[in-house]
Motif scaffolding. Sequence first.
Motif, PDB file in Angstrom:
ATOM      1  N   ALA A  78     117.180  24.128  49.390  1.00 41.19           N
ATOM      2  CA  ALA A  78     118.188  23.155  48.957  1.00 41.19           C
ATOM      3  C   ALA A  78     118.017  22.797  47.481  1.00 41.19           C
ATOM      4  N   GLY A  79     119.102  22.845  46.735  1.00 39.92           N
ATOM      5  CA  GLY A  79     119.087  22.440  45.335  1.00 39.92           C
ATOM      6  C   GLY A  79     118.598  23.491  44.364  1.00 39.92           C
ATOM      7  N   ALA A  80     118.248  24.674  44.842  1.00 45.27           N
ATOM      8  CA  ALA A  80     117.724  25.718  43.952  1.00 45.27           C
ATOM      9  C   ALA A  80     118.857  26.419  43.207  1.00 45.27           C
ATOM     10  N   THR A  81     118.550  26.884  42.013  1.00 46.65           N
ATOM     11  CA  THR A  81     119.512  27.675  41.247  1.00 46.65           C
ATOM     12  C   THR A  81     119.311  29.174  41.471  1.00 46.65           C
ATOM     13  N   CYS A  82     118.123  29.540  41.946  1.00 52.40           N
ATOM     14  CA  CYS A  82     117.832  30.949  42.235  1.00 52.40           C
ATOM     15  C   CYS A  82     116.662  31.011  43.207  1.00 52.40           C
ATOM     16  N   VAL A  83     116.722  31.941  44.146  1.00 52.51           N
ATOM     17  CA  VAL A  83     115.596  32.234  45.027  1.00 52.51           C
ATOM     18  C   VAL A  83     115.003  33.562  44.583  1.00 52.51           C
ATOM     19  N   VAL A  84     113.694  33.573  44.342  1.00 46.90           N
ATOM     20  CA  VAL A  84     112.983  34.792  43.954  1.00 46.90           C
ATOM     21  C   VAL A  84     112.010  35.152  45.074  1.00 46.90           C
ATOM     22  N   SER A  85     112.080  36.377  45.547  1.00 47.95           N
ATOM     23  CA  SER A  85     111.156  36.849  46.567  1.00 47.95           C
ATOM     24  C   SER A  85     110.136  37.793  45.945  1.00 47.95           C
ATOM     25  N   ALA A  86     108.859  37.449  46.121  1.00 49.21           N
ATOM     26  CA  ALA A  86     107.770  38.352  45.741  1.00 49.21           C
ATOM     27  C   ALA A  86     106.972  38.708  46.984  1.00 49.21           C
ATOM     28  N   LEU A  87     107.647  38.692  48.129  1.00 50.64           N
ATOM     29  CA  LEU A  87     106.989  39.030  49.386  1.00 50.64           C
ATOM     30  C   LEU A  87     106.581  40.496  49.377  1.00 50.64           C
ATOM     31  N   SER A  88     105.468  40.787  50.021  1.00 50.43           N
ATOM     32  CA  SER A  88     105.039  42.178  50.152  1.00 50.43           C
ATOM     33  C   SER A  88     104.689  42.441  51.606  1.00 50.43           C
ATOM     34  N   GLY A  89     104.738  43.694  51.995  1.00 53.07           N
ATOM     35  CA  GLY A  89     104.434  44.040  53.364  1.00 53.07           C
ATOM     36  C   GLY A  89     105.348  45.132  53.865  1.00 53.07           C
ATOM     37  N   LEU A  90     105.487  45.210  55.180  1.00 53.28           N
ATOM     38  CA  LEU A  90     106.308  46.231  55.803  1.00 53.28           C
ATOM     39  C   LEU A  90     107.594  45.601  56.338  1.00 53.28           C
ATOM     40  N   ASP A 117     111.838  43.830  45.003  1.00 54.45           N
ATOM     41  CA  ASP A 117     111.953  45.274  44.785  1.00 54.45           C
ATOM     42  C   ASP A 117     110.820  45.739  43.858  1.00 54.45           C
ATOM     43  N   PHE A 118     110.873  45.399  42.571  1.00 50.23           N
ATOM     44  CA  PHE A 118     109.761  45.614  41.637  1.00 50.23           C
ATOM     45  C   PHE A 118     109.120  46.995  41.818  1.00 50.23           C
ATOM     46  N   SER A 119     109.861  48.018  41.457  1.00 54.24           N
ATOM     47  CA  SER A 119     109.414  49.378  41.747  1.00 54.24           C
ATOM     48  C   SER A 119     110.155  50.363  40.861  1.00 54.24           C
ATOM     49  N   ALA A 120     109.895  51.647  41.113  1.00 60.02           N
ATOM     50  CA  ALA A 120     110.709  52.700  40.512  1.00 60.02           C
ATOM     51  C   ALA A 120     112.110  52.623  41.113  1.00 60.02           C
ATOM     52  N   ASP A 121     113.016  53.447  40.634  1.00 61.21           N
ATOM     53  CA  ASP A 121     114.414  53.345  41.056  1.00 61.21           C
ATOM     54  C   ASP A 121     114.626  54.001  42.421  1.00 61.21           C
ATOM     55  N   PHE A 122     114.422  53.210  43.479  1.00 58.02           N
ATOM     56  CA  PHE A 122     114.572  53.719  44.841  1.00 58.02           C
ATOM     57  C   PHE A 122     116.033  53.970  45.198  1.00 58.02           C
ATOM     58  N   THR A 123     116.963  53.448  44.386  1.00 57.92           N
ATOM     59  CA  THR A 123     118.382  53.591  44.718  1.00 57.92           C
ATOM     60  C   THR A 123     118.842  55.046  44.628  1.00 57.92           C
ATOM     61  N   THR A 124     118.091  55.887  43.926  1.00 59.25           N
ATOM     62  CA  THR A 124     118.496  57.279  43.717  1.00 59.25           C
ATOM     63  C   THR A 124     117.759  58.245  44.639  1.00 59.25           C
ATOM     64  N   LEU A 125     116.883  57.744  45.509  1.00 59.56           N
ATOM     65  CA  LEU A 125     116.038  58.611  46.325  1.00 59.56           C
ATOM     66  C   LEU A 125     116.699  58.959  47.654  1.00 59.56           C
ATOM     67  N   PRO A 126     116.427  60.147  48.161  1.00 59.01           N
ATOM     68  CA  PRO A 126     116.935  60.498  49.491  1.00 59.01           C
ATOM     69  C   PRO A 126     116.198  59.723  50.577  1.00 59.01           C
ATOM     70  N   GLU A 127     116.904  59.401  51.640  1.00 57.58           N
ATOM     71  CA  GLU A 127     116.307  58.689  52.768  1.00 57.58           C
ATOM     72  C   GLU A 127     115.133  59.503  53.314  1.00 57.58           C
ATOM     73  N   GLY A 128     114.039  58.802  53.610  1.00 56.44           N
ATOM     74  CA  GLY A 128     112.885  59.455  54.195  1.00 56.44           C
ATOM     75  C   GLY A 128     111.855  59.938  53.191  1.00 56.44           C
ATOM     76  N   SER A 129     112.142  59.837  51.897  1.00 58.73           N
ATOM     77  CA  SER A 129     111.194  60.335  50.893  1.00 58.73           C
ATOM     78  C   SER A 129     110.097  59.321  50.583  1.00 58.73           C
ATOM     79  N   ASN A 130     110.310  58.057  51.003  1.00 60.32           N
ATOM     80  CA  ASN A 130     109.306  57.022  50.735  1.00 60.32           C
ATOM     81  C   ASN A 130     109.518  55.904  51.752  1.00 60.32           C
ATOM     82  N   ARG A 131     108.545  55.705  52.637  1.00 59.43           N
ATOM     83  CA  ARG A 131     108.683  54.725  53.708  1.00 59.43           C
ATOM     84  C   ARG A 131     108.969  53.327  53.174  1.00 59.43           C
ATOM     85  N   ASN A 132     108.214  52.878  52.181  1.00 59.11           N
ATOM     86  CA  ASN A 132     108.399  51.527  51.649  1.00 59.11           C
ATOM     87  C   ASN A 132     109.739  51.361  50.936  1.00 59.11           C
TER      88      ASN A 132
END
Length: 308
Positions: A78-90, A117-132
């Motif tokens: 409530a009242g936030a201007t932005c939510v930032v997630s730095a969660l890690s895991g599966l 997200d904080f990673s290389a560009d996963f948007t261009t990768l084929p499905e199944g090439s990287n589990r995370n």
Amino acid sequence: MPSTSTPAPTAATIVLAGATGGLGLLIAHHLRRRGATVRALVRPGSGRKAETESLRMQGVEVMETNFNSAADLTRACAGATCVVSALSGLRDSIVDTQTRLLEAAVAAGVPRFIPSDFSADFTTLPEGSNRNFDLRREFQRRLDAAPIRATSILNGMFMDLLKGQAPLVQPGIRRIVYWGDADQPLDFTTMVDTADFTAAAALDTNTPRYLRVAGEVASIRELGAEASAAFGQPFKLLRVGGLGFLAGMIKVTRALAPAENEVFPPWQGMQYMHNMLSGQAKLAEPLDNARYPDIRYTQIRELLAQAI
């Protein structure tokens, strides 16, 4: 490119999930340094941990929150201007918990969301090439369907891994170990610089869907030159094999030591290396480094010199 950022009002309140992790602590620090009010969401019972005390000492509001409760998360947002997630895991963290956090942000009327997200560009990768990365893409689809403005920050590989966790730089034998093409450009950004960029983006009300940043872009050959300069000794390149050979190693390693419940089993790190060395996860240019001109990016030579 020239800066097109729009600073948030001075009273901006940023909700930060995953604040007690390595990257989360750094994001909290840089948000406070930039004058933001920070509300860190921590799980019940973790309010007295050393990391939590560190957050309080920086002036961060720590809120123990049940991440399985939609009502708790909505109140926390409530009242936030932005939510930032730095969660890690599966899946339970990247898909399930982030989905509940996203739904709470929408329910609380928060205008912006930055996913973990904080990673290389996963948007261009084929499905199944990287589990995370597959998990991030799954959450990406939910995020894109939500009525909230989202910004993913893609920073390549954390440059810090070159000090030992990634297999590329081997000071003991003075070799740069690699697969594939020694001239393929690779993206590296330190965790500190990624956190600073994230803090600036969280306070920028005009961010696009993706921001791509790299503290330094260097090929394997250039990495060898930087290591030679940093250590004052010549580093040679050691090509272990082609990318097909690395793909075979990934399959064998995953079959022999699956460790599917670990976030970074050995085969997962090998998948990341394959994604980068193939060029499939290369950040599209022009990069967004200049969007926040006050950030000075750590260079590979500088980072490696710190390891001596």
